[in-house]
Design an enzyme around this catalytic site. Structure first.
Site, PDB file in Angstrom:
ATOM      1  N   ASN B  13      65.562  -0.122   8.291  1.00  0.00           N
ATOM      2  CA  ASN B  13      66.060   1.215   8.594  1.00  0.00           C
ATOM      3  C   ASN B  13      67.313   1.132   9.462  1.00  0.00           C
ATOM      4  O   ASN B  13      67.627   0.091  10.028  1.00  0.00           O
ATOM      5  CB  ASN B  13      64.955   2.007   9.300  1.00  0.00           C
ATOM      6  N   CYS B  14      67.991   2.270   9.587  1.00  0.00           N
ATOM      7  CA  CYS B  14      69.235   2.386  10.349  1.00  0.00           C
ATOM      8  C   CYS B  14      69.087   1.773  11.735  1.00  0.00           C
ATOM      9  O   CYS B  14      68.105   2.080  12.404  1.00  0.00           O
ATOM     10  CB  CYS B  14      69.626   3.857  10.481  1.00  0.00           C
ATOM     11  N   PRO B  15      70.011   0.992  12.233  1.00  0.00           N
ATOM     12  CA  PRO B  15      71.285   0.587  11.618  1.00  0.00           C
ATOM     13  C   PRO B  15      71.233  -0.797  10.985  1.00  0.00           C
ATOM     14  O   PRO B  15      72.269  -1.380  10.729  1.00  0.00           O
ATOM     15  CB  PRO B  15      72.221   0.549  12.829  1.00  0.00           C
ATOM     16  N   LEU B  16      70.042  -1.330  10.737  1.00  0.00           N
ATOM     17  CA  LEU B  16      69.932  -2.717  10.270  1.00  0.00           C
ATOM     18  C   LEU B  16      70.659  -3.022   8.952  1.00  0.00           C
ATOM     19  O   LEU B  16      71.314  -4.068   8.867  1.00  0.00           O
ATOM     20  CB  LEU B  16      68.458  -3.135  10.191  1.00  0.00           C
ATOM     21  N   ASP B  40      66.754   2.338   2.244  1.00  0.00           N
ATOM     22  CA  ASP B  40      67.041   3.396   3.222  1.00  0.00           C
ATOM     23  C   ASP B  40      68.037   4.379   2.615  1.00  0.00           C
ATOM     24  O   ASP B  40      69.195   4.026   2.373  1.00  0.00           O
ATOM     25  CB  ASP B  40      67.600   2.731   4.495  1.00  0.00           C
TER      26      ASP B  40
END
Lengths: 155, 75
Positions: B13-16, B40
């Protein structure tokens, strides 16, 4: 010219620990020069051990709960640890990075961490409890960098 | 589309997805293409924004069965 972003991180709870590290690491990935100034409770986010960074359901009416919980139950011993455990579990399940992971990604990307010296003195923190590679400074240190930034945030 | 490297960002999920894309591009040569697979839905806008701000070129993007596929050409 390289864009710059400065953030002041003042909170030491699990939920409020995320924005500085998410924005810091992302801005660095986009090529920004980033500095985060940690002051007051935000200093907890620079400790080697982040297990004290918790979330409380108390006085936090917007926190989604699996079952409605009266305030007097939220006050019971252990509720904070339980809420923290549940939140961490949820974060993991949803593929959200841990704080430790985001923090090390910030450091890898050369995000500069500045710890507020005044707060260190005020709370009598032991500098050896903090991670390596951080600097200690005051308001003027922050302003020197912040004065030239494109984005400047207070969290 | 031809690509030289693939990044599996499924489940992240954000920001990965963005951070891992940046990392994957780091050890590639200019002109090489990175394929990113993400689950995502927020990464659709984010990858466009990443490309716009970093100068890497988003050659193609598509979606099927909840998976988002991006081809990013390194600047």
């Amino acid at each position: 010219m390289t864009k710059k972003m400065a953030i002041i991180a003042t909170k030491g709870t699990l939920d409020m620990a995320y924005p500085p590290f998410i924005l810091g690491s992302t801005a660095a990935a986009l090529g920004y020069d980033v500095q985060i100034f940690f002051t007051f409770y935000g200093l907890q986010l620079l400790k080697k051990d982040l297990s004290d960074v918790k979330i409380s359901p108390l006085a936090n009416p917007a926190m989604p709960m699996p079952v409605p919980m009266p305030v007097f139950v939220q006050m019971l011993p252990g509720m904070e640890s339980m809420a923290t455990m549940m939140m961490k579990d949820k974060l993991k399940k949803k593929g959200v990075a841990s704080l430790e992971e985001l923090r090390s990604m910030c450091l890898e990307a050369d995000v500069k961490f500045v710890a507020c010296q005044m707060t260190v003195d005020l709370f009598e923190f032991d500098k050896s409890d903090f991670i390596e590679g951080i600097e200690f400074g005051g308001a003027a240190t922050f302003m020197e960098f912040a004065g030239e930034t494109d984005i400047c945030l207070f969290v | 589309m031809e690509f030289q490297k693939e990044l599996d960002a499924r489940g992240l999920n954000c920001p990965l997805p963005i951070l891992k894309t940046k990392k994957s591009l780091a050890d590639m040569n200019p002109g090489q293409v990175l394929k990113v697979v993400s689950t995502d839905c927020g990464s659709v806008k984010d990858m466009q924004a990443f490309a716009k701000q970093t100068g890497n070129e988003l050659l193609e993007q598509s979606e099927s069965n909840g998976e988002y596929v991006f081809f990013m050409k390194k600047k």
